[in-house]
Scaffold this active site. Structure first.
Site, short mmCIF file in Angstrom:
data_model
loop_
_atom_site.label_atom_id
_atom_site.label_comp_id
_atom_site.label_asym_id
_atom_site.label_seq_id
_atom_site.Cartn_x
_atom_site.Cartn_y
_atom_site.Cartn_z
N LYS A 126 0.84 -1.22 0.00
CA LYS A 126 0.00 0.00 0.00
C LYS A 126 0.86 1.26 0.00
O LYS A 126 0.65 2.18 -0.79
CB LYS A 126 -0.89 -0.03 1.25
CG LYS A 126 -1.94 1.03 1.31
CD LYS A 126 -2.80 0.91 2.57
CE LYS A 126 -3.33 -0.48 2.82
NZ LYS A 126 -4.32 -0.55 3.90
N LYS A 169 1.83 -3.93 11.02
CA LYS A 169 0.46 -4.00 11.57
C LYS A 169 0.53 -4.59 12.97
O LYS A 169 1.37 -5.45 13.25
CB LYS A 169 -0.42 -4.89 10.69
CG LYS A 169 -1.89 -4.58 10.77
CD LYS A 169 -2.26 -3.43 9.83
CE LYS A 169 -3.74 -3.32 9.57
NZ LYS A 169 -4.03 -2.45 8.44
N ASP A 216 -7.36 0.87 13.40
CA ASP A 216 -7.83 -0.17 12.46
C ASP A 216 -9.09 -0.75 13.09
O ASP A 216 -9.62 -0.21 14.07
CB ASP A 216 -6.74 -1.24 12.25
CG ASP A 216 -6.99 -2.09 11.00
OD1 ASP A 216 -6.40 -1.81 9.96
OD2 ASP A 216 -7.80 -3.04 11.08
N SER A 246 -9.38 8.31 9.89
CA SER A 246 -8.97 8.11 8.50
C SER A 246 -10.13 7.59 7.64
O SER A 246 -10.00 7.49 6.42
CB SER A 246 -7.80 7.12 8.45
OG SER A 246 -8.11 5.97 9.20
N VAL A 252 -15.77 3.42 7.22
CA VAL A 252 -15.54 3.60 5.77
C VAL A 252 -16.82 3.35 4.98
O VAL A 252 -17.23 4.19 4.16
CB VAL A 252 -14.43 2.64 5.27
CG1 VAL A 252 -14.21 2.84 3.77
CG2 VAL A 252 -13.13 2.87 6.03
P1 NAD Z 1 -15.44 -0.57 11.14
O1 NAD Z 1 -15.15 -1.52 12.22
O2 NAD Z 1 -15.74 0.86 11.46
O3 NAD Z 1 -16.68 -1.11 10.25
C1 NAD Z 1 -16.80 -2.42 9.84
C2 NAD Z 1 -18.29 -2.70 9.68
O4 NAD Z 1 -18.45 -4.00 9.12
C3 NAD Z 1 -19.06 -2.69 11.00
O5 NAD Z 1 -20.24 -1.92 10.86
C4 NAD Z 1 -19.40 -4.17 11.23
O6 NAD Z 1 -20.62 -4.35 11.95
C5 NAD Z 1 -19.50 -4.67 9.80
N1 NAD Z 1 -19.30 -6.10 9.62
C6 NAD Z 1 -18.41 -6.92 10.21
N2 NAD Z 1 -18.53 -8.18 9.73
C7 NAD Z 1 -19.52 -8.14 8.80
C8 NAD Z 1 -20.11 -9.10 7.94
N3 NAD Z 1 -19.72 -10.37 7.94
N4 NAD Z 1 -21.10 -8.71 7.11
C9 NAD Z 1 -21.53 -7.42 7.10
N5 NAD Z 1 -21.00 -6.46 7.90
C10 NAD Z 1 -20.02 -6.81 8.73
O7 NAD Z 1 -14.20 -0.69 10.13
P2 NAD Z 1 -13.74 0.36 9.03
O8 NAD Z 1 -12.74 1.30 9.63
O9 NAD Z 1 -14.95 0.89 8.34
O10 NAD Z 1 -12.92 -0.60 8.06
C11 NAD Z 1 -13.58 -1.50 7.18
C12 NAD Z 1 -12.53 -2.32 6.44
O11 NAD Z 1 -11.67 -1.43 5.72
C13 NAD Z 1 -11.59 -3.15 7.34
O12 NAD Z 1 -11.24 -4.34 6.67
C14 NAD Z 1 -10.35 -2.26 7.48
O13 NAD Z 1 -9.18 -3.01 7.73
C15 NAD Z 1 -10.31 -1.64 6.10
N6 NAD Z 1 -9.60 -0.36 6.07
C16 NAD Z 1 -10.03 0.66 6.84
C17 NAD Z 1 -9.34 1.88 6.78
C18 NAD Z 1 -9.78 3.07 7.59
O14 NAD Z 1 -9.30 4.16 7.34
N7 NAD Z 1 -10.71 2.92 8.53
C19 NAD Z 1 -8.23 2.03 5.94
C20 NAD Z 1 -7.85 0.95 5.14
C21 NAD Z 1 -8.54 -0.24 5.21
C1 PPY Z 2 -4.57 0.65 6.81
O1 PPY Z 2 -4.58 1.48 5.88
O2 PPY Z 2 -4.84 -0.55 6.62
C2 PPY Z 2 -4.22 1.07 8.16
O3 PPY Z 2 -3.86 0.24 8.95
C3 PPY Z 2 -4.33 2.50 8.54
C4 PPY Z 2 -2.98 3.08 8.77
C5 PPY Z 2 -2.27 3.55 7.70
C6 PPY Z 2 -1.02 4.12 7.91
C7 PPY Z 2 -0.51 4.23 9.18
C8 PPY Z 2 -1.23 3.75 10.26
C9 PPY Z 2 -2.48 3.19 10.05
#
Ligand code: NAD
Ligand code: PPY
Length: 348
Positions: free
Chosen positions: A64, A76, A116, A147, A184
């Site tokens: 990434k 991580k 995360d 984020s 997200v």
């Molecule tokens: P979050 O925990 O805020 O939201 C995840 C949502 O998914 C929750 O509402 C949960 O109830 C739901 N969920 C879990 N299992 C499920 C299933 N089997 N079916 C339907 N819904 C389900 O997490 P987030 O921050 O929104 O991140 C979502 C994904 O994106 C994760 O895999 C995370 O690693 C990835 N991600 C997030 C970010 C970030 O900036 N937050 C950045 C990069 C990647």
């Molecule tokens: C991700 O993008 O999967 C993360 O874990 C978020 C993040 C990105 C960069 C620094 C720390 C956390």
């Protein structure tokens, strides 16, 4: 616990009897700079699963950072909780963060964490009181805040690029299924609805579905429908591992582009998607908006506007990845890995 081989640099594993939690930090690569990546806190079937998850996620962070052109390596943290976080008392959670901070201190800045799944800006505020090796504090505590919105903006740019690659004329009128309505997914749903998509949503939490259905007029489906419901664009924003090779054989979709890290349960699934003509935006390209936000604001001193511009450019990066994959007859994952490798080996 027998540990398999890994191409990463370091795995730190600690068990704490008092809290019953396992703490894992995977530092996959410091080739482009100090490693970084968020802290995932959840229940795992076994400590071995937690180690495997931390390592896989750390490897994805290396790719990434390289593809996004950020001067950071990949890492991580995984905290394997003894029970779901909601069932842990405040004192136990505070102690878990203290132990995590002590582990971060031991790595001495070779790894910086951030939020995360299972952690948030408020947790980063607590960690930041104990160690400087933390990104993503709340705005109130002087940090850049969640984020989630930038990750969603980048995922939406990925959806647009994927839709164009599939031959559609924009998102307007397309059936877009968002799985997971957290930090997200809820924002991606808003962006898709604003662009005229027919929104279909699902989440294990019915309250989240109801809130998004109320706000955006989305159709709600059960969580099991995510791989069987016919739609134009599938947007996985829950946890990873949704698409096995078997699932890829029957997915009734044209495009898959989402935020979930490690979306493919096995690498061969990418080849099945390619063979079936499904446009696949690799997760480590599509979901880089959060990393751009955290590293851009906290390391590179970028403005919020500069971060948003760089995040929207994820769409252009993907357009290039799709073209490379088409030209060379490879999967989009291979094309994106090759792009990362060129940066990691200093080839351009
Ligand atoms: P979050 O925990 O805020 O939201 C995840 C949502 O998914 C929750 O509402 C949960 O109830 C739901 N969920 C879990 N299992 C499920 C299933 N089997 N079916 C339907 N819904 C389900 O997490 P987030 O921050 O929104 O991140 C979502 C994904 O994106 C994760 O895999 C995370 O690693 C990835 N991600 C997030 C970010 C970030 O900036 N937050 C950045 C990069 C990647
Ligand atoms: C991700 O993008 O999967 C993360 O874990 C978020 C993040 C990105 C960069 C620094 C720390 C956390």
């Amino acid at each position: 616990m027998a540990l398999p081989e890994w191409d990463g640099e370091l795995t730190s594993v600690r068990y704490d009897r008092g809290t019953g939690a396992w703490f894992v930090i995977g530092v996959h690569s410091t080739r482009l700079g100090p490693a970084s990546g968020g802290t995932r806190a959840m229940v795992y079937p076994s400590p071995g699963d937690a180690v495997a998850d931390a390592r896989r996620l750390a490897g994805a962070m290396t790719l990434k950072m390289a593809v996004a052109g950020l001067p950071m390596g990949g890492g991580k943290s995984v905290i394997a909780l003894p029970a779901p976080r909601a069932e842990l008392g405040e004192a136990t959670w505070r102690r878990i963060l203290e132990i995590h901070a002590a582990n971060l201190e031991l790595l001495g800045g070779n790894y910086t964490t951030g939020p995360d799944v299972g952690t948030c800006s408020a947790d980063m505020d607590v960690l930041a009181g104990l160690t400087p090796h933390v990104f993503g504090r709340s705005v109130a505590a002087g940090g850049p805040g969640s984020s989630g919105p930038m990750t969603a903006l980048g995922v939406f740019a990925a959806i647009r690029a994927g839709v164009a690659e599939a031959g559609f004329d924009g998102v307007d009128g397309l059936r877009v299924l968002v799985q997971g309505l957290g930090a997200v997914g809820a924002d991606v749903a808003r962006l898709a609805a604003d662009a005229g998509a027919k929104l279909i949503v699902t989440d294990v939490d019915p309250a989240r579905c109801a809130a998004v259905a109320d706000e955006l007029g989305a159709e709600v489906v059960g969580t099991g429908a995510v791989t069987t419901r016919e739609c134009d664009v599938l947007v996985p924003c829950a946890t990873g591992g949704l698409i096995t090779a078997e699932v890829a054989e029957t997915l009734p979709i044209a495009v898959v582009a989402g935020a979930a890290n490690n979306l493919l349960a096995d690498p061969y699934a990418a080849e099945v998607l390619r063979r079936r003509g499904i446009v696949h935006a690799p997760d480590f390209v599509a979901n880089a908006g959060g990393a751009i936000h955290l590293v851009g604001r906290e390391v590179l001193g970028w403005s919020a506007d500069a971060v948003a511009d760089r995040t929207r450019a994820i769409g252009d990066t993907l357009t290039g990845v799709f073209a490379d994959a088409r030209t060379h007859g490879t999967t989009t994952v291979t094309a994106a890995q090759d792009l990362a490798a060129r940066t990691l080996t200093g080839e351009h």
